[in-house]
Scaffold this motif. Structure first.
Motif, PDB file in Angstrom:
ATOM      1  N   CYS A   1      -1.138  14.471 -48.981  1.00 40.64           N
ATOM      2  CA  CYS A   1      -0.253  13.419 -49.497  1.00 40.64           C
ATOM      3  C   CYS A   1       1.118  13.521 -48.824  1.00 40.64           C
ATOM      4  O   CYS A   1       1.595  14.615 -48.523  1.00 40.64           O
ATOM      5  N   ALA A   2       1.747  12.364 -48.594  1.00 43.06           N
ATOM      6  CA  ALA A   2       3.081  12.371 -48.001  1.00 43.06           C
ATOM      7  C   ALA A   2       4.097  13.005 -48.956  1.00 43.06           C
ATOM      8  O   ALA A   2       3.999  12.846 -50.179  1.00 43.06           O
ATOM      9  N   ARG A   3       5.052  13.738 -48.393  1.00 42.74           N
ATOM     10  CA  ARG A   3       6.110  14.358 -49.205  1.00 42.74           C
ATOM     11  C   ARG A   3       7.435  14.176 -48.465  1.00 42.74           C
ATOM     12  O   ARG A   3       7.555  14.524 -47.285  1.00 42.74           O
ATOM     13  N   VAL A   4       8.405  13.617 -49.169  1.00 42.41           N
ATOM     14  CA  VAL A   4       9.710  13.353 -48.572  1.00 42.41           C
ATOM     15  C   VAL A   4      10.482  14.667 -48.440  1.00 42.41           C
ATOM     16  O   VAL A   4      10.508  15.486 -49.364  1.00 42.41           O
ATOM     17  N   LEU A   5      11.111  14.859 -47.285  1.00 39.22           N
ATOM     18  CA  LEU A   5      11.783  16.128 -47.006  1.00 39.22           C
ATOM     19  C   LEU A   5      13.280  16.075 -47.258  1.00 39.22           C
ATOM     20  O   LEU A   5      13.923  17.122 -47.361  1.00 39.22           O
ATOM     21  N   ILE A   6      13.844  14.887 -47.298  1.00 40.08           N
ATOM     22  CA  ILE A   6      15.292  14.796 -47.471  1.00 40.08           C
ATOM     23  C   ILE A   6      15.617  13.919 -48.677  1.00 40.08           C
ATOM     24  O   ILE A   6      14.913  12.945 -48.965  1.00 40.08           O
ATOM     25  N   GLY A   7      16.660  14.313 -49.376  1.00 41.23           N
ATOM     26  CA  GLY A   7      16.983  13.673 -50.650  1.00 41.23           C
ATOM     27  C   GLY A   7      17.467  12.247 -50.511  1.00 41.23           C
ATOM     28  O   GLY A   7      17.094  11.373 -51.293  1.00 41.23           O
ATOM     29  N   ALA A   8      18.291  12.010 -49.532  1.00 42.55           N
ATOM     30  CA  ALA A   8      18.840  10.659 -49.355  1.00 42.55           C
ATOM     31  C   ALA A   8      18.841  10.324 -47.875  1.00 42.55           C
ATOM     32  O   ALA A   8      19.005  11.201 -47.027  1.00 42.55           O
ATOM     33  N   MET A   9      18.621   9.058 -47.591  1.00 43.61           N
ATOM     34  CA  MET A   9      18.622   8.650 -46.182  1.00 43.61           C
ATOM     35  C   MET A   9      19.148   7.220 -46.066  1.00 43.61           C
ATOM     36  O   MET A   9      19.229   6.490 -47.056  1.00 43.61           O
ATOM     37  N   ASP A  10      19.482   6.898 -44.854  1.00 38.41           N
ATOM     38  CA  ASP A  10      19.947   5.549 -44.562  1.00 38.41           C
ATOM     39  C   ASP A  10      18.872   4.518 -44.963  1.00 38.41           C
ATOM     40  O   ASP A  10      17.680   4.753 -44.754  1.00 38.41           O
ATOM     41  N   GLU A  11      19.301   3.394 -45.505  1.00 33.65           N
ATOM     42  CA  GLU A  11      18.332   2.423 -46.022  1.00 33.65           C
ATOM     43  C   GLU A  11      17.422   1.878 -44.920  1.00 33.65           C
ATOM     44  O   GLU A  11      16.224   1.670 -45.147  1.00 33.65           O
ATOM     45  N   ALA A  12      17.977   1.665 -43.729  1.00 36.47           N
ATOM     46  CA  ALA A  12      17.155   1.124 -42.638  1.00 36.47           C
ATOM     47  C   ALA A  12      16.059   2.113 -42.250  1.00 36.47           C
ATOM     48  O   ALA A  12      14.918   1.715 -41.972  1.00 36.47           O
ATOM     49  N   ARG A  13      16.415   3.390 -42.264  1.00 34.37           N
ATOM     50  CA  ARG A  13      15.425   4.421 -41.941  1.00 34.37           C
ATOM     51  C   ARG A  13      14.317   4.451 -43.005  1.00 34.37           C
ATOM     52  O   ARG A  13      13.129   4.520 -42.685  1.00 34.37           O
ATOM     53  N   ALA A  14      14.724   4.359 -44.248  1.00 31.74           N
ATOM     54  CA  ALA A  14      13.739   4.360 -45.336  1.00 31.74           C
ATOM     55  C   ALA A  14      12.871   3.099 -45.287  1.00 31.74           C
ATOM     56  O   ALA A  14      11.658   3.162 -45.496  1.00 31.74           O
ATOM     57  N   GLN A  15      13.494   1.973 -45.002  1.00 31.75           N
ATOM     58  CA  GLN A  15      12.739   0.721 -44.961  1.00 31.75           C
ATOM     59  C   GLN A  15      11.689   0.763 -43.855  1.00 31.75           C
ATOM     60  O   GLN A  15      10.567   0.269 -44.019  1.00 31.75           O
ATOM     61  N   HIS A  16      12.059   1.374 -42.713  1.00 25.44           N
ATOM     62  CA  HIS A  16      11.093   1.476 -41.614  1.00 25.44           C
ATOM     63  C   HIS A  16       9.872   2.278 -42.053  1.00 25.44           C
ATOM     64  O   HIS A  16       8.731   1.918 -41.752  1.00 25.44           O
ATOM     65  N   LEU A  17      10.112   3.364 -42.772  1.00 30.82           N
ATOM     66  CA  LEU A  17       8.986   4.175 -43.249  1.00 30.82           C
ATOM     67  C   LEU A  17       8.125   3.381 -44.235  1.00 30.82           C
ATOM     68  O   LEU A  17       6.896   3.457 -44.198  1.00 30.82           O
ATOM     69  N   CYS A  18       8.765   2.626 -45.096  1.00 25.47           N
ATOM     70  CA  CYS A  18       7.997   1.765 -46.022  1.00 25.47           C
ATOM     71  C   CYS A  18       7.144   0.778 -45.232  1.00 25.47           C
ATOM     72  O   CYS A  18       5.983   0.522 -45.581  1.00 25.47           O
ATOM     73  N   ASP A  19       7.711   0.240 -44.173  1.00 30.52           N
ATOM     74  CA  ASP A  19       7.011  -0.796 -43.405  1.00 30.52           C
ATOM     75  C   ASP A  19       5.775  -0.253 -42.679  1.00 30.52           C
ATOM     76  O   ASP A  19       4.807  -0.985 -42.476  1.00 30.52           O
ATOM     77  N   VAL A  20       5.831   1.006 -42.243  1.00 33.72           N
ATOM     78  CA  VAL A  20       4.684   1.533 -41.479  1.00 33.72           C
ATOM     79  C   VAL A  20       3.570   2.045 -42.385  1.00 33.72           C
ATOM     80  O   VAL A  20       2.455   2.294 -41.909  1.00 33.72           O
ATOM     81  N   CYS A  21       3.845   2.218 -43.665  1.00 35.07           N
ATOM     82  CA  CYS A  21       2.785   2.712 -44.571  1.00 35.07           C
ATOM     83  C   CYS A  21       1.744   1.610 -44.763  1.00 35.07           C
ATOM     84  O   CYS A  21       2.062   0.523 -45.242  1.00 35.07           O
ATOM     85  N   PRO A  22       0.478   1.877 -44.430  1.00 38.09           N
ATOM     86  CA  PRO A  22      -0.532   0.810 -44.518  1.00 38.09           C
ATOM     87  C   PRO A  22      -0.916   0.441 -45.943  1.00 38.09           C
ATOM     88  O   PRO A  22      -1.560  -0.584 -46.150  1.00 38.09           O
ATOM     89  N   VAL A  23      -0.552   1.272 -46.901  1.00 35.79           N
ATOM     90  CA  VAL A  23      -0.966   0.981 -48.284  1.00 35.79           C
ATOM     91  C   VAL A  23       0.214   0.740 -49.218  1.00 35.79           C
ATOM     92  O   VAL A  23       0.035   0.630 -50.432  1.00 35.79           O
TER      93      VAL A  23
END
Lengths: 374, 62
Positions: B33-55
């Motif tokens: 399962c995916a596990r986030v390594l950093i507590g807070a991140m730039d919104e654009a960086r987070a949005q990109h990760l959301c976008d690449v998740c196929p589910v």
């Protein structure tokens, strides 16, 4: 684009296709038993928690605009484009028009014809099977025999081996035998670490009940007493005879847009199709990634796209804490070598055909780039 | 703006697409399962990760 599309199948491919069609504004009905869920439900968490890996729920389907018909197609009248559907909740079968049809029913995983296995064995390839199996292994320390050391069987054995005394059997001499040597070596190592004995070249004669326990009878490894038997050997076609002449055919040949060859307004998604890959020729890819992306591609094709489906094969698997990932087409590789920690297969021209890597999920992008460069 | 990335553990199928994009921000744990390594991140960086998740198993919490 107002004519309704009927999608048969509510696994990854069917759900992915139906969802994308709805996003594109097409009326769509998805037919399948129960709410859409991943199958085989291979997630380790699914078996550990007893919760099915659901792909959606009723509310989200409605919000997306996907109509779900909870049932199973029992008859296909292809010339008249009509389907007969047995409803899960009972009642009279429904006959529905399907002028535009997507077939996405994946593969079947029947139990092998071993005496006693059909009624005494469990399976972990369907949602109902996984839930029934979970009821049997809720208490730790059960003696479990898993028959079949392919992906489903080996993942199941490794998951259960963390809390139970598991034995893994197969008629071939290695687990995951159809995969590359580093994969089978890695799986064997994990199984050894978990204390899961693997009995290869095993001839299973039958499964019997003996008082309050079961016994797996073999002519190569004696009698193996156990509490639970899990069947995980082999797969078969789910295609009805109306769609394929050869009952052994696992898939329907499609063109590059994933329309079934020789048929208008019939498409296939997921495990039950082959397609002309621009590099590898006609292939099928029975794995999650292809199910998801081919389902979306079919939706785009129905909506008028003429783009070819060119997704490279990609599979991933977790054998306990061994993460296996592979991109590319292994049969095209004529030589293999380790390059910077990646197992790289090259074709006869020396071009990268396949990249295998283990416990290195951060290298997926790099592996894809290596393949793309070829 | 900094945001938190949330993993839906029941939805994650461990495809590894997110880790391939940003291994400093997210990993695959021993359960696949995916596990986030950093507590807070730039919104654009987070949005990109959301976008690449196929589910769609990744979401942003503001």
């Amino acid at each position: 684009m107002t004519e309704r599309v009927i999608v048969v199948g509510n696994g990854v491919a069917g759900h992915s296709c139906a969802s994308r069609l709805a996003e594109l504004g097409t009326k769509v009905t998805m037919i399948g038993p129960g709410l859409p869920h991943d199958r085989p439900p291979l997630s380790k968490r699914a078996l550990a928690t007893g919760r099915l890996p659901m792909l959606s729920d009723a509310e989200r389907l409605i919000a997306k605009g996907v109509d779900h018909l909870d049932g199973t197609v029992t008859d296909v009248d292809l010339p008249n484009r009509r389907l007969t559907v047995a409803q899960t909740g009972g009642g009279e079968p429904l006959v529905i028009d399907a002028p535009r049809l997507v077939w996405a029913t994946g593969l079947r995983y029947p139990k092998p014809p071993v005496p006693g296995l059909d009624h005494l064995g469990h399976e972990n390839a369907t949602g109902d099977g996984m839930l029934a199996l979970h009821q049997q292994i809720r208490e730790p320390g059960k003696r479990v025999v898993v028959i079949g050391a392919g992906l489903i069987g080996t993942e199941t054995a490794a998951t259960l081996g963390q809390n139970h005394a598991v034995t893994l059997l197969d008629m071939v001499d290695r687990p995951l035998a159809r995969f590359l040597t580093p994969v089978t070596d890695g799986a064997l190592k994990i199984l050894n670490e978990l204390g899961v004995p693997f009995h290869g070249e095993c001839r299973i004669d039958g499964v019997e009940r003996d008082g309050d326990q079961l016994v797996v009878q073999t002519s190569t490894h004696g009698s193996i007493p156990c509490d639970v038997v899990v069947s995980a050997a082999g797969f078969r076609s789910s295609l009805p005879p109306e769609l394929v002449e050869d009952p052994r055919a696992l898939a329907m040949p499609c063109d590059s847009t994933l329309r079934v060859e020789g048929h208008e307004n019939l498409w296939a998604a997921g495990d039950c199709l082959t397609f002309p890959h621009p590099r590898w020729g006609r292939i099928g890819i029975p794995h999650w990634d292809h199910a998801h992306w081919s389902g979306r591609h079919v939706a785009e094709s129905i909506h008028g796209s003429t783009l070819a489906y060119v997704r490279d094969p990609y599979f991933f698997s977790d054998i306990a804490h061994l993460r296996i990932q592979q991109v590319g087409f292994a049969p095209a590789a004529t030589s293999w070598g380790e390059e910077s920690g990646l197992h790289v297969g090259r074709d006869a021209d020396g071009a990268v055909a396949c990249v295998l890597f283990m416990n290195a999920p951060a290298r997926l992008k790099e592996a894809r780039e290596l393949l793309a460069a070829a | 703006m900094s945001v938190r990335l949330i993993v839906d553990a029941d939805g994650c199928i461990g495809s590894g697409e997110c880790v391939a994009e940003d291994p400093q921000a997210i990993e695959i744990d021993d359960s696949g399962c995916a596990r986030v390594l950093i507590g807070a991140m730039d919104e654009a960086r987070a949005q990109h990760l959301c976008d690449v998740c196929p589910v769609g198993a990744l979401t942003i919490e503001h």
